[in-house]
Design an enzyme around this catalytic site. Structure first.
Site, PDB file in Angstrom:
ATOM      1  N   ARG A 144       0.826  -1.211   0.000  1.00  0.00           N
ATOM      2  CA  ARG A 144       0.000   0.000   0.000  1.00  0.00           C
ATOM      3  C   ARG A 144       0.858   1.258   0.000  1.00  0.00           C
ATOM      4  O   ARG A 144       0.508   2.272  -0.590  1.00  0.00           O
ATOM      5  CB  ARG A 144      -0.859   0.002   1.267  1.00  0.00           C
ATOM      6  N   TYR A 147       2.305   3.945  -2.979  1.00  0.00           N
ATOM      7  CA  TYR A 147       1.644   5.188  -3.416  1.00  0.00           C
ATOM      8  C   TYR A 147       2.238   6.376  -2.660  1.00  0.00           C
ATOM      9  O   TYR A 147       2.709   7.345  -3.270  1.00  0.00           O
ATOM     10  CB  TYR A 147       0.143   5.064  -3.163  1.00  0.00           C
ATOM     11  N   LYS A 151       4.724   9.452  -4.073  1.00  0.00           N
ATOM     12  CA  LYS A 151       4.351  10.863  -3.915  1.00  0.00           C
ATOM     13  C   LYS A 151       5.396  11.603  -3.072  1.00  0.00           C
ATOM     14  O   LYS A 151       5.736  12.747  -3.335  1.00  0.00           O
ATOM     15  CB  LYS A 151       2.977  10.977  -3.240  1.00  0.00           C
ATOM     16  N   ASP A 214     -11.514  -3.561   8.849  1.00  0.00           N
ATOM     17  CA  ASP A 214     -10.858  -3.689  10.163  1.00  0.00           C
ATOM     18  C   ASP A 214     -11.663  -3.036  11.278  1.00  0.00           C
ATOM     19  O   ASP A 214     -11.095  -2.421  12.200  1.00  0.00           O
ATOM     20  CB  ASP A 214      -9.426  -3.118  10.098  1.00  0.00           C
ATOM     21  N   ARG A 220     -10.684   9.760   9.356  1.00  0.00           N
ATOM     22  CA  ARG A 220     -10.330  10.603   8.216  1.00  0.00           C
ATOM     23  C   ARG A 220     -11.020  11.943   8.389  1.00  0.00           C
ATOM     24  O   ARG A 220     -12.130  12.014   8.939  1.00  0.00           O
ATOM     25  CB  ARG A 220     -10.821   9.998   6.876  1.00  0.00           C
ATOM     26  N   ASP A 295      -3.984  -0.491   6.623  1.00  0.00           N
ATOM     27  CA  ASP A 295      -4.762   0.724   6.879  1.00  0.00           C
ATOM     28  C   ASP A 295      -3.984   1.600   7.852  1.00  0.00           C
ATOM     29  O   ASP A 295      -3.033   1.135   8.495  1.00  0.00           O
ATOM     30  CB  ASP A 295      -6.124   0.356   7.471  1.00  0.00           C
TER      31      ASP A 295
HETATM   32  P1  NAD Z   1      -8.984  10.653 -10.469  1.00  0.00           P
HETATM   33  O1  NAD Z   1      -8.599   9.232 -10.672  1.00  0.00           O
HETATM   34  O2  NAD Z   1     -10.424  10.981 -10.505  1.00  0.00           O
HETATM   35  O3  NAD Z   1      -8.224  11.592 -11.524  1.00  0.00           O
HETATM   36  C1  NAD Z   1      -6.992  11.262 -12.126  1.00  0.00           C
HETATM   37  C2  NAD Z   1      -7.134  11.490 -13.622  1.00  0.00           C
HETATM   38  O4  NAD Z   1      -5.881  11.222 -14.263  1.00  0.00           O
HETATM   39  C3  NAD Z   1      -8.173  10.555 -14.266  1.00  0.00           C
HETATM   40  O5  NAD Z   1      -9.187  11.285 -14.934  1.00  0.00           O
HETATM   41  C4  NAD Z   1      -7.363   9.730 -15.239  1.00  0.00           C
HETATM   42  O6  NAD Z   1      -8.074   9.401 -16.436  1.00  0.00           O
HETATM   43  C5  NAD Z   1      -6.189  10.638 -15.514  1.00  0.00           C
HETATM   44  N1  NAD Z   1      -5.058   9.862 -16.039  1.00  0.00           N
HETATM   45  C6  NAD Z   1      -4.537   8.736 -15.511  1.00  0.00           C
HETATM   46  N2  NAD Z   1      -3.550   8.286 -16.300  1.00  0.00           N
HETATM   47  C7  NAD Z   1      -3.459   9.149 -17.338  1.00  0.00           C
HETATM   48  C8  NAD Z   1      -2.610   9.216 -18.470  1.00  0.00           C
HETATM   49  N3  NAD Z   1      -1.666   8.281 -18.684  1.00  0.00           N
HETATM   50  N4  NAD Z   1      -2.770  10.247 -19.331  1.00  0.00           N
HETATM   51  C9  NAD Z   1      -3.734  11.182 -19.128  1.00  0.00           C
HETATM   52  N5  NAD Z   1      -4.576  11.160 -18.068  1.00  0.00           N
HETATM   53  C10 NAD Z   1      -4.421  10.151 -17.184  1.00  0.00           C
HETATM   54  O7  NAD Z   1      -8.346  11.099  -9.069  1.00  0.00           O
HETATM   55  P2  NAD Z   1      -8.617  12.416  -8.205  1.00  0.00           P
HETATM   56  O8  NAD Z   1      -9.330  12.014  -6.979  1.00  0.00           O
HETATM   57  O9  NAD Z   1      -9.168  13.476  -9.058  1.00  0.00           O
HETATM   58  O10 NAD Z   1      -7.116  12.787  -7.755  1.00  0.00           O
HETATM   59  C11 NAD Z   1      -6.304  13.683  -8.495  1.00  0.00           C
HETATM   60  C12 NAD Z   1      -4.946  13.844  -7.813  1.00  0.00           C
HETATM   61  O11 NAD Z   1      -5.109  14.224  -6.440  1.00  0.00           O
HETATM   62  C13 NAD Z   1      -4.102  12.577  -7.798  1.00  0.00           C
HETATM   63  O12 NAD Z   1      -2.750  12.933  -7.948  1.00  0.00           O
HETATM   64  C14 NAD Z   1      -4.319  12.008  -6.414  1.00  0.00           C
HETATM   65  O13 NAD Z   1      -3.226  11.213  -5.981  1.00  0.00           O
HETATM   66  C15 NAD Z   1      -4.452  13.283  -5.595  1.00  0.00           C
HETATM   67  N6  NAD Z   1      -5.225  13.045  -4.369  1.00  0.00           N
HETATM   68  C16 NAD Z   1      -6.588  13.089  -4.389  1.00  0.00           C
HETATM   69  C17 NAD Z   1      -7.295  12.880  -3.215  1.00  0.00           C
HETATM   70  C18 NAD Z   1      -8.797  13.005  -3.150  1.00  0.00           C
HETATM   71  O14 NAD Z   1      -9.315  13.207  -2.058  1.00  0.00           O
HETATM   72  N7  NAD Z   1      -9.535  12.908  -4.258  1.00  0.00           N
HETATM   73  C19 NAD Z   1      -6.637  12.573  -2.020  1.00  0.00           C
HETATM   74  C20 NAD Z   1      -5.251  12.501  -2.049  1.00  0.00           C
HETATM   75  C21 NAD Z   1      -4.563  12.746  -3.218  1.00  0.00           C
HETATM   76  N1  UDP Z   2     -13.158   1.655   4.036  1.00  0.00           N
HETATM   77  C1  UDP Z   2     -14.201   0.943   4.657  1.00  0.00           C
HETATM   78  N2  UDP Z   2     -15.150   0.362   3.859  1.00  0.00           N
HETATM   79  C2  UDP Z   2     -15.145   0.433   2.508  1.00  0.00           C
HETATM   80  C3  UDP Z   2     -14.081   1.182   1.877  1.00  0.00           C
HETATM   81  C4  UDP Z   2     -13.111   1.762   2.676  1.00  0.00           C
HETATM   82  O1  UDP Z   2     -14.264   0.836   5.886  1.00  0.00           O
HETATM   83  O2  UDP Z   2     -16.057  -0.100   1.876  1.00  0.00           O
HETATM   84  C5  UDP Z   2     -12.140   2.343   4.892  1.00  0.00           C
HETATM   85  C6  UDP Z   2     -10.678   2.166   4.506  1.00  0.00           C
HETATM   86  O3  UDP Z   2     -10.171   0.958   5.044  1.00  0.00           O
HETATM   87  C7  UDP Z   2     -10.061   3.397   5.165  1.00  0.00           C
HETATM   88  C8  UDP Z   2     -11.135   4.460   4.986  1.00  0.00           C
HETATM   89  O4  UDP Z   2     -12.354   3.733   4.734  1.00  0.00           O
HETATM   90  O5  UDP Z   2      -9.864   3.173   6.545  1.00  0.00           O
HETATM   91  C9  UDP Z   2     -10.878   5.436   3.842  1.00  0.00           C
HETATM   92  O6  UDP Z   2     -10.601   4.706   2.671  1.00  0.00           O
HETATM   93  P1  UDP Z   2     -10.516   5.373   1.240  1.00  0.00           P
HETATM   94  O7  UDP Z   2     -10.167   4.302   0.269  1.00  0.00           O
HETATM   95  O8  UDP Z   2     -11.750   6.142   0.963  1.00  0.00           O
HETATM   96  O9  UDP Z   2      -9.368   6.446   1.336  1.00  0.00           O
HETATM   97  P2  UDP Z   2      -7.899   6.564   1.978  1.00  0.00           P
HETATM   98  O10 UDP Z   2      -7.532   5.304   2.718  1.00  0.00           O
HETATM   99  O11 UDP Z   2      -7.026   6.838   0.806  1.00  0.00           O
HETATM  100  O12 UDP Z   2      -8.042   7.715   2.905  1.00  0.00           O
END
Ligand code: NAD
Ligand code: UDP
Length: 339
Positions: A144, A147, A151, A214, A220, A295
Site C-alpha cells: 500500500r 503510493y 508521492k 478492520d 479521516r 490501513d
Molecule cells: P482521479 O482518478 O479521478 O483523476 C486522475 C485522472 O488522471 C483521471 O481522470 C485519469 O483518467 C487521468 N489519467 C490517468 N492516467 C493518465 C494518463 N496516462 N494520461 C492522461 N490522463 C491520465 O483522481 P482524483 O481524486 O481526481 O485525484 C487527483 C490527484 O489528487 C491525484 O494525484 C491524487 O493522488 C491526488 N489526491 C486526491 C485525493 C482526493 O481526495 N480525491 C486525495 C489525495 C490525493
Molecule cells: N473503508 C471501509 N469500507 C469500505 C471502503 C473503505 O471501511 O467499503 C475504509 C478504509 O479501510 C479506510 C477508509 O475507509 O480506513 C478510507 O478509505 P478510502 O479508500 O476512501 O481512502 P484513503 O484510505 O485513501 O483515505
C-alpha cells in the site's frame, strides 16, 4: 494566465475546471485520457485535449504553451496500490517526473497534487504540520505504501529544485476531497475498487451490507470539493503560495468510518424518505483490498499556513456527504447499473 490541467477528466480535475470556468479569470486547457466527467462542463475559456500523458510530444508542447501546469495525474484508489504496485510507481512517479522535467525545461510554474497519505502512520496526536511532521511509512511488504512513497519522493525532488532556485512550485496535500463526480459505484458487497464514499453509497442504494474495514475505527477528515477548489485559487493567486507545501483539508470533519457509515445512512434516509437498515459488517483489510494492504489512522491537518492566504473551509461534514449523495440520486443513469 493560461492554466494547463493534466488529469482534467478526473474527480478533482473536472471540479477544478468547472470552478475556473465559473471564475472566468483564466484560460484553461485540460488533458486526460477520458472526458466522461467533463460532460456539460464547458465555457469560452476552457479547451479539452484528449490524450495520454505518455505522449511526450503532446505533453511537452502543451506545457510550452501555458503559464502554470496543474498535475493531477495519478492512480489514487488504495485497491490499485496493492493490485498493481508497479503501475502505480510508473504513473505516479516516473510519468509525473516527466511533467516536472517539462516544467523545468520551459520554466513553468508547477502546482503538484500530492497526498495527505505522505504523513503515513499516525504516531502522535497533534495535527499534521505541512512543514514539520515526520512521514512514517510501513514495511516494503505492505505494498500500500508504494503510493505514498512515490508521492513523497516526487515532493522531495520538487522541493530540492525549489531550493536550487530553478523551479516555481506549489505542492498540495489533499485530505479526502468528496463531492459531485466522486469515483464510481460498484455492486454492494464488492471488494477493493473505489474509495469509501462509493462503497457506502452503493450499499445504501441496494440495501446491501456496509463493510467496515478492520472494524471501521480509522479516522479521516473529509473536505468539500468546492472548499478544495477555493484553496487551489488561494494558493495560485497569492504570492505566499509559491514554493510552499500546503495541507488542504477541513480539520473540523474528523470521523471514524463507522461514524461516517451511520451518518450516511441517516442523510440517505432523509433524502429518499426511507429508513435504511443496512447491516454493518466488519471485514479484514487484506480480505477487502488484497495482500499487502495496511490501513492507517490519521489526525486532522494543521491548515494555519493555508488560512494565512485568506482561505477557510466553509462546508461541514453533513453538507459534504449530503451533496455528494444527492449528485448520484439525481442521476439514475449512474445508479441503474448497480441496482
Ligand atoms: P482521479 O482518478 O479521478 O483523476 C486522475 C485522472 O488522471 C483521471 O481522470 C485519469 O483518467 C487521468 N489519467 C490517468 N492516467 C493518465 C494518463 N496516462 N494520461 C492522461 N490522463 C491520465 O483522481 P482524483 O481524486 O481526481 O485525484 C487527483 C490527484 O489528487 C491525484 O494525484 C491524487 O493522488 C491526488 N489526491 C486526491 C485525493 C482526493 O481526495 N480525491 C486525495 C489525495 C490525493
Ligand atoms: N473503508 C471501509 N469500507 C469500505 C471502503 C473503505 O471501511 O467499503 C475504509 C478504509 O479501510 C479506510 C477508509 O475507509 O480506513 C478510507 O478509505 P478510502 O479508500 O476512501 O481512502 P484513503 O484510505 O485513501 O483515505
Amino acid at each position: 494566465m493560461k492554466l494547463l490541467i493534466f488529469g482534467a477528466g478526473g474527480f478533482i480535475g473536472s471540479n477544478l475546471a468547472e470552478h475556473l470556468i465559473e471564475q472566468g479569470e483564466h484560460e484553461v486547457v485540460g488533458l486526460d485520457v477520458t472526458a466522461d466527467k467533463l460532460a456539460g462542463i464547458e465555457g469560452p475559456n476552457f479547451k479539452f485535449v484528449k490524450g495520454n500523458i505518455a505522449d511526450a510530444d503532446l505533453a511537452n508542447k502543451l506545457v510550452a504553451d501555458c503559464d502554470v501546469v496543474v498535475d493531477l495525474i495519478a492512480y489514487a484508489n488504495p485497491s490499485i496500490y496493492v493490485e498493481k504496485p508497479l503501475d502505480v510507481v510508473h504513473l505516479n512517479f516516473f510519468e509525473n517526473m516527466k511533467i516536472l522535467e517539462y516544467c523545468l525545461s520551459h520554466q513553468k510554474r508547477l502546482v503538484q497534487y500530492s497526498t495527505s497519505e505522505v504523513y503515513g502512520k499516525r504516531t502522535r496526536d497533534e495535527s499534521y504540520s505541512d512543514d514539520h511532521s515526520d512521514l512514517v511509512m510501513g514495511p516494503v511488504q505492505k505494498q500500500r505504501w508504494i503510493y505514498a512513497s512515490s508521492k513523497q519522493l516526487l515532493e522531495r525532488i520538487i522541493y530540492a529544485h525549489g531550493v536550487q532556485g530553478d523551479l516555481d512550485y506549489s505542492i498540495i496535500r489533499p485530505f479526502n476531497f468528496v463531492g459531485p463526480r466522486f469515483d464510481y459505484l460498484v455492486p454492494a458487497g464488492s471488494k477493493g475498487g473505489p474509495r469509501v464514499f462509493s462503497h457506502f453509497l452503493s450499499a445504501l442504494l441496494t440495501g446491501g451490507p456496509i463493510q467496515l474495514v478492520d472494524g471501521g475505527d480509522k479516522h479521516r477528515c473529509f473536505t468539500h470539493i468546492k472548499d478544495a477548489c477555493e484553496a487551489f485559487s488561494a494558493i495560485l493567486e497569492n504570492p505566499a503560495g509559491h514554493n510552499e507545501i500546503f495541507n488542504v483539508g477541513n480539520p473540523d470533519t474528523n470521523t471514524t468510518m463507522r461514524g461516517l457509515a451511520k451518518m450516511m445512512q441517516s442523510i440517505y434516509g432523509e433524502l429518499t424518505g426511507t429508513h435504511p437498515d443496512n447491516e454493518l459488517i466488519d471485514i479484514d483489510g487484506e480480505d477487502f483490498y488484497g495482500k499487502g494492504y495496511e490501513d492507517m489512522d490519521r489526525v486532522p491537518p494543521d491548515v494555519t499556513k493555508l488560512m494565512a492566504l485568506g482561505w477557510k473551509p466553509t462546508r461541514d461534514l453533513d453538507t459534504i456527504f449530503r451533496e455528494a449523495i444527492q449528485y448520484y440520486l439525481d442521476r439514475p443513469d449512474l445508479t441503474a447499473a448497480i441496482r
